[in-house]
Scaffold this motif. Structure first.
Motif, PDB file in Angstrom:
ATOM      1  N   ALA A 127       3.400  -0.781  29.819  1.00 43.81           N
ATOM      2  CA  ALA A 127       2.338  -1.756  29.544  1.00 43.81           C
ATOM      3  C   ALA A 127       1.001  -1.093  29.269  1.00 43.81           C
ATOM      4  CB  ALA A 127       2.206  -2.729  30.715  1.00 43.81           C
ATOM      5  N   GLY A 128       0.786   0.106  29.769  1.00 42.74           N
ATOM      6  CA  GLY A 128      -0.501   0.767  29.585  1.00 42.74           C
ATOM      7  C   GLY A 128      -0.489   1.782  28.464  1.00 42.74           C
ATOM      8  N   PHE A 129       0.513   1.708  27.588  1.00 43.43           N
ATOM      9  CA  PHE A 129       0.646   2.726  26.541  1.00 43.43           C
ATOM     10  C   PHE A 129      -0.571   2.741  25.603  1.00 43.43           C
ATOM     11  CE2 PHE A 129       1.982   4.262  22.396  1.00 43.43           C
ATOM     12  CZ  PHE A 129       2.641   5.431  22.711  1.00 43.43           C
ATOM     13  N   PHE A 130      -1.016   1.591  25.167  1.00 50.08           N
ATOM     14  CA  PHE A 130      -2.158   1.504  24.242  1.00 50.08           C
ATOM     15  C   PHE A 130      -3.370   0.956  24.986  1.00 50.08           C
ATOM     16  CE2 PHE A 130      -4.828  -1.013  21.373  1.00 50.08           C
ATOM     17  CZ  PHE A 130      -5.168  -0.059  20.433  1.00 50.08           C
ATOM     18  N   ARG A 131      -4.464   1.676  24.889  1.00 52.59           N
ATOM     19  CA  ARG A 131      -5.701   1.229  25.517  1.00 52.59           C
ATOM     20  C   ARG A 131      -6.885   1.543  24.589  1.00 52.59           C
ATOM     21  NH1 ARG A 131      -3.199  -1.653  28.048  1.00 52.59           N
ATOM     22  NH2 ARG A 131      -3.002  -1.876  30.313  1.00 52.59           N
ATOM     23  N   THR A 132      -7.871   0.666  24.657  1.00 51.43           N
ATOM     24  CA  THR A 132      -9.123   0.921  23.940  1.00 51.43           C
ATOM     25  C   THR A 132     -10.261   0.927  24.948  1.00 51.43           C
ATOM     26  OG1 THR A 132     -10.591   0.181  22.161  1.00 51.43           O
ATOM     27  CG2 THR A 132      -9.494  -1.531  23.450  1.00 51.43           C
ATOM     28  N   VAL A 133     -11.242   1.780  24.722  1.00 52.50           N
ATOM     29  CA  VAL A 133     -12.414   1.862  25.592  1.00 52.50           C
ATOM     30  C   VAL A 133     -13.654   1.780  24.706  1.00 52.50           C
ATOM     31  CG1 VAL A 133     -12.454   4.400  25.538  1.00 52.50           C
ATOM     32  CG2 VAL A 133     -13.573   3.187  27.412  1.00 52.50           C
ATOM     33  N   VAL A 134     -14.643   1.054  25.177  1.00 53.89           N
ATOM     34  CA  VAL A 134     -15.867   0.829  24.418  1.00 53.89           C
ATOM     35  C   VAL A 134     -17.025   1.489  25.151  1.00 53.89           C
ATOM     36  CG1 VAL A 134     -17.438  -0.887  23.453  1.00 53.89           C
ATOM     37  CG2 VAL A 134     -14.984  -1.369  23.563  1.00 53.89           C
ATOM     38  N   PHE A 135     -17.743   2.355  24.453  1.00 57.31           N
ATOM     39  CA  PHE A 135     -18.960   2.964  25.000  1.00 57.31           C
ATOM     40  C   PHE A 135     -20.138   2.476  24.156  1.00 57.31           C
ATOM     41  CE2 PHE A 135     -15.798   6.309  26.207  1.00 57.31           C
ATOM     42  CZ  PHE A 135     -15.897   6.120  27.571  1.00 57.31           C
ATOM     43  N   THR A 136     -21.010   1.700  24.779  1.00 55.36           N
ATOM     44  CA  THR A 136     -22.179   1.181  24.079  1.00 55.36           C
ATOM     45  C   THR A 136     -23.426   1.917  24.538  1.00 55.36           C
ATOM     46  OG1 THR A 136     -22.485  -0.534  25.740  1.00 55.36           O
ATOM     47  CG2 THR A 136     -21.178  -1.108  23.802  1.00 55.36           C
ATOM     48  N   CYS A 137     -24.414   1.934  23.676  1.00 56.76           N
ATOM     49  CA  CYS A 137     -25.660   2.650  23.970  1.00 56.76           C
ATOM     50  C   CYS A 137     -26.749   1.640  24.284  1.00 56.76           C
ATOM     51  CB  CYS A 137     -26.061   3.514  22.774  1.00 56.76           C
ATOM     52  SG  CYS A 137     -27.477   4.564  23.097  1.00 56.76           S
ATOM     53  N   ASP A 138     -27.299   1.716  25.476  1.00 57.17           N
ATOM     54  CA  ASP A 138     -28.310   0.771  25.928  1.00 57.17           C
ATOM     55  C   ASP A 138     -29.570   1.540  26.281  1.00 57.17           C
ATOM     56  OD1 ASP A 138     -29.782  -1.275  26.882  1.00 57.17           O
ATOM     57  OD2 ASP A 138     -28.445  -1.842  28.505  1.00 57.17           O
ATOM     58  N   LEU A 186      -2.491  -4.824  18.004  1.00 57.45           N
ATOM     59  CA  LEU A 186      -1.898  -3.505  18.246  1.00 57.45           C
ATOM     60  C   LEU A 186      -1.308  -3.430  19.654  1.00 57.45           C
ATOM     61  CD1 LEU A 186      -4.338  -0.882  16.662  1.00 57.45           C
ATOM     62  CD2 LEU A 186      -1.985  -1.371  16.002  1.00 57.45           C
ATOM     63  N   HIS A 187      -2.021  -3.980  20.612  1.00 55.26           N
ATOM     64  CA  HIS A 187      -1.529  -3.960  21.982  1.00 55.26           C
ATOM     65  C   HIS A 187      -0.185  -4.684  22.079  1.00 55.26           C
ATOM     66  CE1 HIS A 187      -1.578  -3.947  26.339  1.00 55.26           C
ATOM     67  NE2 HIS A 187      -1.427  -5.266  26.347  1.00 55.26           N
ATOM     68  N   GLU A 188      -0.086  -5.837  21.437  1.00 58.73           N
ATOM     69  CA  GLU A 188       1.173  -6.581  21.463  1.00 58.73           C
ATOM     70  C   GLU A 188       2.274  -5.814  20.734  1.00 58.73           C
ATOM     71  OE1 GLU A 188       1.738  -9.272  23.214  1.00 58.73           O
ATOM     72  OE2 GLU A 188      -0.339  -9.123  23.924  1.00 58.73           O
ATOM     73  N   THR A 189       1.919  -5.113  19.654  1.00 58.82           N
ATOM     74  CA  THR A 189       2.916  -4.322  18.922  1.00 58.82           C
ATOM     75  C   THR A 189       3.496  -3.233  19.806  1.00 58.82           C
ATOM     76  OG1 THR A 189       1.835  -4.739  16.801  1.00 58.82           O
ATOM     77  CG2 THR A 189       3.265  -2.816  16.926  1.00 58.82           C
ATOM     78  N   PHE A 190       2.625  -2.507  20.520  1.00 64.22           N
ATOM     79  CA  PHE A 190       3.114  -1.425  21.378  1.00 64.22           C
ATOM     80  C   PHE A 190       3.850  -1.968  22.603  1.00 64.22           C
ATOM     81  CE2 PHE A 190      -0.105   1.177  19.110  1.00 64.22           C
ATOM     82  CZ  PHE A 190       0.737   2.202  18.715  1.00 64.22           C
ATOM     83  N   LYS A 191       3.502  -3.143  23.074  1.00 63.38           N
ATOM     84  CA  LYS A 191       4.266  -3.751  24.166  1.00 63.38           C
ATOM     85  C   LYS A 191       5.701  -4.021  23.732  1.00 63.38           C
ATOM     86  CE  LYS A 191       2.802  -7.086  26.671  1.00 63.38           C
ATOM     87  NZ  LYS A 191       2.191  -8.374  27.100  1.00 63.38           N
ATOM     88  N   ALA A 192       5.857  -4.406  22.466  1.00 66.87           N
ATOM     89  CA  ALA A 192       7.198  -4.668  21.952  1.00 66.87           C
ATOM     90  C   ALA A 192       7.977  -3.384  21.713  1.00 66.87           C
ATOM     91  CB  ALA A 192       7.108  -5.478  20.656  1.00 66.87           C
ATOM     92  N   LEU A 193       7.262  -2.274  21.433  1.00 68.81           N
ATOM     93  CA  LEU A 193       7.930  -1.005  21.116  1.00 68.81           C
ATOM     94  C   LEU A 193       8.151  -0.139  22.348  1.00 68.81           C
ATOM     95  CD1 LEU A 193       5.985  -0.038  17.852  1.00 68.81           C
ATOM     96  CD2 LEU A 193       8.340  -0.882  18.010  1.00 68.81           C
ATOM     97  N   SER A 194       7.377  -0.365  23.394  1.00 67.33           N
ATOM     98  CA  SER A 194       7.465   0.503  24.572  1.00 67.33           C
ATOM     99  C   SER A 194       7.405  -0.347  25.837  1.00 67.33           C
ATOM    100  CB  SER A 194       6.321   1.519  24.574  1.00 67.33           C
ATOM    101  OG  SER A 194       6.276   2.228  25.792  1.00 67.33           O
ATOM    102  N   PRO A 195       8.227  -0.035  26.849  1.00 64.34           N
ATOM    103  CA  PRO A 195       8.166  -0.798  28.113  1.00 64.34           C
ATOM    104  C   PRO A 195       6.917  -0.486  28.921  1.00 64.34           C
ATOM    105  CG  PRO A 195       9.706   1.030  28.292  1.00 64.34           C
ATOM    106  CD  PRO A 195       9.274   1.000  26.858  1.00 64.34           C
ATOM    107  N   SER A 219       0.390   1.507  11.006  1.00 63.39           N
ATOM    108  CA  SER A 219       1.341   2.029  10.026  1.00 63.39           C
ATOM    109  C   SER A 219       2.298   3.055  10.640  1.00 63.39           C
ATOM    110  CB  SER A 219       0.592   2.658   8.845  1.00 63.39           C
ATOM    111  OG  SER A 219      -0.106   3.827   9.247  1.00 63.39           O
ATOM    112  N   HIS A 220       1.954   3.601  11.828  1.00 65.05           N
ATOM    113  CA  HIS A 220       2.805   4.603  12.488  1.00 65.05           C
ATOM    114  C   HIS A 220       3.132   4.187  13.916  1.00 65.05           C
ATOM    115  CE1 HIS A 220       2.110   7.266   9.120  1.00 65.05           C
ATOM    116  NE2 HIS A 220       0.800   7.168   9.292  1.00 65.05           N
ATOM    117  N   ALA A 221       3.106   2.902  14.192  1.00 65.72           N
ATOM    118  CA  ALA A 221       3.262   2.432  15.571  1.00 65.72           C
ATOM    119  C   ALA A 221       4.576   2.881  16.187  1.00 65.72           C
ATOM    120  CB  ALA A 221       3.138   0.909  15.612  1.00 65.72           C
TER     121      ALA A 221
END
Length: 936
Positions: free
Chosen positions: A849-860, A838-847, A743-745
């Motif tokens: 490529a690494g602007f948007f990133r997600t990281v996953v931390f799982t508990c094992d 979301l990644h594709e949205t930010f690619k279209a809004l900003s040149p 909503s605020h991309a």
């Protein structure tokens, strides 16, 4: 040699042979721990090997213990197998007997590791020795309590037909076992009369059957029955305390070389068993219930007290006395609750841990069922009618479980009964504080509300951006999504956020939104509360002041509340009462009072952009909509506009409605033609003046209301709406958080240096989501070819055959399995698709490529030894070993501690590089980040 003498010699030899298992079993149980102690003392190098390394010596020790277990069970079957037919006939002769058998099975299954997925074995094998002692005492009392009920019911039902009593089948098996001979138990030719309870006239003597043991008086029969029938139960309870490999929870001890090894003999557990046996022996020996009954009759009739006939049991009176004793215990708990200032100070909390409370609740249920089974049909019908009336009165309440923060809005029980008596269809006039959902939608859910919400949130983002003025760089915006999973998820969420806070400078200031579900929101709420108080994460690195070494026990208050309040009497009181959800809230606040902050306390910091905004999203069970609890205005995210829908002409719709209904329509009447759906309701738009009263604890409780453990909350709306766990809709918080970002991309692309989406998942399930051949519960165990594995395969032949037979009915279970998997897996797949969008949205809004990133931390916290503690538990209790493993899971893999997850460490290293590339600041010495601990 005379024939009687020869027969006596043969019987004597058979008796000696039959007694052999009872001699060998104690010998094995004593010898096995002694051998383990000797092995550790002569071969200290085994200590670190037994801590989990795959080593032949460790496997040899483990297989040796398993062999002892098989031998003990075989000997027990040989010695006690002859009693099984009599005991089974006693159980299957009535519904109460079947209930008692089911309760036996449940309790002993948990003791041996059943329901480990929800942490139940840890209630009995608690890390606190005093709790283990009381748990063992409780389960021993429960065992003899159930056996007593079985015998007493049989004695009462067949009091006029002694030949049908269980003793006539039990005594031959007892005599054949060889146990009576050493104790000089001899049947006599005649038997005294079996008397009833004192009354106006004594009952006539009943004829005795000519069966063996008929001459034993009733009290000796009861003692023999309890003593012998209780032996296999005690053996089953003692075995895990003596053989470590049989223990479902690993009790750790320091080895000779400092390594961690399994504790061998669990003396507190054995002490609890011994105390329980002594208590039962005291009660059986003193015949306290019968004496109490005789004293009562002597007082009532002003008669002289005479000695008790040893053939009197007074079963009906004894069961009533049990109910009276239980009532006194319940009343004492109320006095204790009134007297003590805090739950931790109550003697009933200390005396009745979760396992003991569970046994009490099951015992009350079995006692009531047994007592009813011995009454006349007229009494049963009357009791059933009263019970049905009480349950109906409770069912007539619209708001049976109330949120304490909104208690001023709920109608009284009398008002709720009045509505049902008056058959009112719409909201009655006397429901003054209750929000009418139809009126609310007409007046407050206007199309302009969505635009206002977007504009208001944009102003808040600008305030947040302005709070970074003077740094000379654009800030990084961080969004956190915390998964559900009870206390495990709460500890893991707080651990991850604390770890990031310890590495990234001013990390909480960068976090703008936290969403999630269930227990993960407990850790998130405490993280936000700590920012309000201006302090870092609670606790610290291991060994520092304030670090919590063991997790708090949130389950005992819930179990106590269920056993002493919610089960009886609250379930039968037709009004809203304090419930286990309230007890859980108070337990959280007892650990950290910050959870009692209200949303009004957070508002100023959120508006200034100094602390993160938090969004809770439990689901309303009646319509599947989410309830959004947050200071953030979210009206635009609560509905879906019908921009792509081909709609009918608005004027034509209004005209048709006017012709059919005879009145001018509004958007409510026309079913909001410009909208596709309304997917959520904002809590503070629904209850506008409640922000200063609603606490974080209440929001967490509503978000973490998973079935039966926590009671559902009913909102003061009309019609009523029940609130359940947020995990029903999205157990990971990604759906709502990604919608907020979208909503605020454009603004984010222009005013920040990057957007980081942190996913905190409490369970390691990534492999299952990526590999087609990966089963949900795949263990990845390697097939063993040891001698023990072959013996084990033979022992499992029968269960496997039964499993193959049941497999023929698999088609019946597939639809239900599909529903469960669709609910769980589809959340992941949907969320991953949203994040890619979301990644594709930010690619279209900003040149960039690494602007948007997600990281996953799982508990094992996968088990490292076969008798490891409960791992990946879904409960409000954690074993300290699992707790420690969770806290260490952000570190690199450590073979010594057997904790850590390689992927988390590597992902964090990549995140560190990404953070630097965005211009983010790193704390000093962050190249080797500190170990974070959770303050849970």
């Amino acid at each position: 040699m005379s024939e009687p003498l020869a027969l006596a010699m043969v019987r004597g030899r058979l008796g000696t042979w039959n007694r052999l298992p009872f001699v060998l079993i104690p010998g094995l149980l004593v010898l096995a721990p002694w051998c383990l102690h000797a092995l550790y003392s002569f071969a200290p190098e085994l200590a670190p090997k037994l801590a989990g390394k795959d080593d032949p010596a460790a496997a040899m020790v483990e297989n040796g213990q398993q062999t002892v277990i098989v031998l003990v069970f075989a000997l027990a079957l040989l010695g006690f197998g002859r009693f099984v037919p009599a005991l089974w006939s006693l159980c299957q002769s009535s519904l109460s007997g079947l209930l008692i058998a089911a309760e036996f099975g449940l309790v002993y299954w948990i003791v041996y590791g059943g329901l480990a997925g929800v942490g139940m074995p840890g209630l009995f094998w608690h890390f606190d020795p005093s709790v283990r002692l009381r748990a063992a005492f409780g389960v021993t009392i429960f065992t003899y309590w159930m056996l007593y009920l079985l015998f007493i019911r049989d004695y009462e039902v067949h009091r006029h037909e002694p030949g049908r009593q269980i003793w006539t089948r039990f005594f031959p098996a007892l005599e054949a076992s060889g146990l009576p001979a050493p104790l000089a138990l001899r049947p006599t030719a005649t038997a005294p009369a079996l008397q009833e309870a004192p009354g106006p006239a004594p009952s006539p003597p009943a004829p005795e059957p000519a069966a063996g043991g008929a001459g034993l008086d009733a009290i000796r029969r009861l003692r023999w029955f309890l003593g012998v029938a209780g032996l296999p139960a005690l053996l089953a309870l003692a075995l895990p305390a003596l053989i470590p490999v049989a223990r479902p929870v690993l009790l750790r001890a320091r080895g000779p070389q400092g390594g961690v090894v399994p504790g061998i003999v669990d003396w507190p557990w054995l002490g609890g068993l011994a105390a329980g046996v002594m208590a039962v022996a005291l009660l059986a020996g003193s015949r306290a219930p019968t004496r109490l009954h005789a004293l009562w009759h002597a007082i009532r009739r002003r008669a002289s007290r005479r000695g008790l006939d040893r053939d009197r049991l007074d079963p009906h009176a004894n069961m009533k006395n049990i109910i009276i004793i239980l009532t006194l215990v319940f009343l004492a708990s109320y006095v204790d609750e009134w007297w003590a200032a805090a739950p931790g100070l109550r003697w009933t909390y200390r005396l009745f841990p979760a396992a003991f409370s569970m046994c009490v609740a099951l015992g009350v249920l079995a006692t009531a069922a047994t007592w009813m089974g011995t009454r006349s049909w007229a009494t049963r019908i009357a009791f059933g009618a009263v019970l049905a009336a009480l349950l109906s009165a409770g069912g007539a309440l619209d708001y049976e479980v109330q949120l304490r923060d909104l208690e001023n809005l709920y109608p009284s029980a009398t008002d709720q009964y009045s509505r049902h008596l008056a058959s009112v269809v719409s909201k009655p006039d006397w429901y003054r504080g209750v929000v009418d959902l139809q009126e609310f939608q007409r007046a407050r859910m206007t199309p302009a509300a969505a635009t206002e919400a977007t504009t208001r949130r944009l102003d808040l983002l600008k305030n947040w951006r302005g709070s970074f003025e003077g740094t000379g760089r654009r800030p990084i915006l961080v969004v956190v999504a915390a998964s559900g999973g009870a206390l495990r998820a709460g500890v893991w969420t707080e651990t991850v956020l604390g770890y990031l806070d310890g590495v990234f400078e001013d990390f909480p200031h960068h976090v703008r939104l936290i969403a999630g579900a269930s227990g993960g929101m407990l850790g998130a709420a405490r993280f936000v509360a700590d920012q309000v108080h201006g302090r870092g994460m609670p606790g610290g690195p291991p060994g520092t002041k304030g670090a919590r070494k063991v997790p708090p026990d949130y389950l005992t208050p819930i179990a106590w509340q269920i056993a002493f309040r919610d089960f009886v009497p609250n379930a039968l009181i037709p009004r809203a009462m304090r419930n286990r959800g309230d007890a859980l809230e108070d337990a959280w606040a007892g650990v950290d009072a910050g959870i009692n902050l209200t949303f009004a306390d957070l508002l100023k910091g959120e508006e200034a952009g100094r602390i993160p905004s938090i969004v809770f999203s439990p689901m309303m069970s009646e319509d599947g909509r989410r309830l959004l609890i947050s200071n953030q205005p979210l009206a635009d995210l609560a509905s879906n506009a019908g921009r792509s829908v081909i709609m009918a002409d608005h004027a034509r719709l209004a005209q048709d409605f006017l012709e059919q209904q005879g009145k001018e329509p509004d958007d409510y009447d026309l079913e909001y033609p410009a909208q596709s759906s309304i997917s959520a309701v904002e809590f503070f738009r629904l209850f506008e003046s409640s922000r200063p009263r609603v606490r974080l604890a209440s929001a967490v409780r509503m978000s973490a209301t998973f079935p039966y453990v926590t009671s559902t909350v009913v909102l003061p709306t009309y019609p009523p709406r029940h609130v359940v766990d947020a995990g029903y809709y999205d157990n990971y918080g990604v759906n709502l958080a990604s919608a907020w970002i979208a909503s605020h991309a454009r603004w984010l692309a222009e005013n920040t240096s990057g957007v980081l989406f942190v996913q905190v998942r409490a369970f390691p399930n990534e492999a299952r989501l990526k590999k087609l051949d990966r089963n949900v519960l795949a263990s990845g165990a390697v097939e063993s070819r040891s001698v023990w594995s072959r013996i084990e395969s033979l022992l499992e032949a029968v269960p496997k055959a039964v499993g193959l037979a049941v497999g023929g009915l698999q088609a019946l279970a597939i639809p239900f399995e599909g529903i469960a998997q669709a609910r769980d897996s589809s959340m992941y797949f949907r969320n991953d698709a949203q994040l890619n969008g979301l990644h594709e949205t930010f690619k279209a809004l900003s040149p960039d490529a690494g602007f948007f990133r997600t990281v996953v931390f799982t508990c094992d916290t996968s088990p490292v030894v076969s008798n490891a503690p409960n791992v990946e538990t879904l409960n409000w209790y954690l074993d300290p070993v699992e707790y420690e493993g969770i806290r260490r899971n952000m570190e690199n893999v450590s073979a010594d501690r057997q904790t850590g997850r390689l992927r988390n460490h590597l992902r964090f290293a990549a995140l560190l590089d990404w953070w630097r590339s965005r211009g983010g600041a790193i704390r000093e010495a962050a190249e080797a980040p500190r170990t974070s601990t959770s303050g849970q």
